[in-house]
Design a protein around this motif. Structure first.
Motif, short mmCIF file in Angstrom:
data_model
loop_
_atom_site.label_atom_id
_atom_site.label_comp_id
_atom_site.label_asym_id
_atom_site.label_seq_id
_atom_site.Cartn_x
_atom_site.Cartn_y
_atom_site.Cartn_z
N GLN A 33 0.83 -1.21 0.00
CA GLN A 33 0.00 0.00 0.00
C GLN A 33 0.87 1.26 0.00
N ASP A 34 1.96 1.25 0.73
CA ASP A 34 2.87 2.39 0.74
C ASP A 34 3.50 2.61 -0.63
N ILE A 35 3.84 1.51 -1.30
CA ILE A 35 4.44 1.59 -2.63
C ILE A 35 3.43 2.17 -3.62
N VAL A 36 2.20 1.70 -3.58
CA VAL A 36 1.15 2.20 -4.47
C VAL A 36 0.90 3.68 -4.21
N ARG A 37 0.82 4.07 -2.95
CA ARG A 37 0.58 5.46 -2.58
C ARG A 37 1.71 6.37 -3.09
N GLU A 38 2.95 5.93 -2.94
CA GLU A 38 4.09 6.72 -3.39
C GLU A 38 4.12 6.81 -4.92
N PHE A 39 3.79 5.71 -5.59
CA PHE A 39 3.71 5.73 -7.05
C PHE A 39 2.66 6.73 -7.50
N GLU A 40 1.49 6.71 -6.85
CA GLU A 40 0.42 7.64 -7.19
C GLU A 40 0.87 9.08 -6.97
N ASN A 41 1.56 9.35 -5.87
CA ASN A 41 2.07 10.71 -5.61
C ASN A 41 3.04 11.16 -6.68
N CYS A 42 3.96 10.29 -7.09
CA CYS A 42 4.92 10.61 -8.15
C CYS A 42 4.20 10.87 -9.47
N TYR A 43 3.27 10.02 -9.80
CA TYR A 43 2.51 10.18 -11.04
C TYR A 43 1.77 11.52 -11.05
N ASN A 44 1.11 11.84 -9.94
CA ASN A 44 0.37 13.09 -9.85
C ASN A 44 1.29 14.30 -9.99
N ARG A 45 2.46 14.23 -9.37
CA ARG A 45 3.42 15.33 -9.46
C ARG A 45 3.90 15.53 -10.90
N ILE A 46 4.22 14.42 -11.58
CA ILE A 46 4.73 14.49 -12.96
C ILE A 46 3.66 14.99 -13.93
N THR A 47 2.43 14.56 -13.75
CA THR A 47 1.36 14.92 -14.68
C THR A 47 0.61 16.19 -14.29
N GLY A 48 0.96 16.79 -13.16
CA GLY A 48 0.25 18.00 -12.71
C GLY A 48 -1.17 17.72 -12.29
N THR A 49 -1.39 16.58 -11.68
CA THR A 49 -2.73 16.16 -11.27
C THR A 49 -2.95 16.47 -9.79
N GLU A 50 -4.06 17.10 -9.52
CA GLU A 50 -4.48 17.37 -8.14
C GLU A 50 -5.60 16.38 -7.81
N VAL A 51 -5.47 15.71 -6.69
CA VAL A 51 -6.51 14.78 -6.23
C VAL A 51 -7.35 15.50 -5.18
N GLN A 53 -13.92 21.44 -12.08
CA GLN A 53 -13.55 22.72 -12.68
C GLN A 53 -13.22 23.76 -11.61
N VAL A 54 -14.02 23.79 -10.55
CA VAL A 54 -13.77 24.74 -9.46
C VAL A 54 -12.44 24.44 -8.79
N VAL A 55 -12.18 23.16 -8.50
CA VAL A 55 -10.91 22.77 -7.87
C VAL A 55 -9.74 23.10 -8.80
N GLN A 56 -9.93 22.91 -10.09
CA GLN A 56 -8.86 23.20 -11.04
C GLN A 56 -8.54 24.69 -11.06
N LYS A 57 -9.56 25.54 -10.99
CA LYS A 57 -9.34 26.99 -10.93
C LYS A 57 -8.62 27.38 -9.65
N LEU A 58 -8.99 26.77 -8.54
CA LEU A 58 -8.37 27.09 -7.25
C LEU A 58 -6.92 26.65 -7.18
N THR A 59 -6.63 25.49 -7.74
CA THR A 59 -5.29 24.91 -7.60
C THR A 59 -4.38 25.18 -8.79
N LYS A 60 -4.99 25.60 -9.90
CA LYS A 60 -4.24 25.81 -11.15
C LYS A 60 -3.52 24.54 -11.63
N ALA A 61 -4.08 23.39 -11.27
CA ALA A 61 -3.51 22.10 -11.70
C ALA A 61 -3.91 21.82 -13.14
#
Length: 105
Positions: A8-26, A45-53
């Protein structure tokens, strides 16, 4: 090698890396009932405007304690909160009322 407990830690860290690389906000959206895809797209759309992700990924959680409407958690460690729930408004009203001078028979 008894490493299954860290999967679970490995999956979570992979997801964090992927999100950082792709500019994805969860964002985690807590709702009383599941919303349709059109409403979830509006929230994204609202979250995207707030975070600029570049990208937004919504995770939905059903929480009947909210009474109605929803909350949105996003940001680092989900530290930012938009609380549009009726429960929040009821809690605010209860905090403003002073029942100390009322005696109940």
């Amino acid at each position: 090698m008894n490493r299954i407990d860290i999967i679970q830690d490995i999956v979570r860290e992979f997801e964090n890396c992927y999100n950082r690389i792709t500019g994805t906000e969860v964002a985690v959206v807590s709702l009383v009932v599941q919303l349709d895809s059109q409403h979830l797209a509006q929230i994204a759309q609202v979250v995207q405007k707030l975070t600029k992700a570049k990208n937004i990924r919504l995770k939905t959680v059903i929480d009947p304690s909210l009474v109605a409407r929803f909350t949105i958690r996003f940001g680092n460690s989900r530290s930012k909160l938009i609380d549009l729930s009726v429960k929040k408004h009821l809690d605010e009203i209860a905090a403003q009322l002073d029942f100390s001078s009322i005696s109940f028979a």
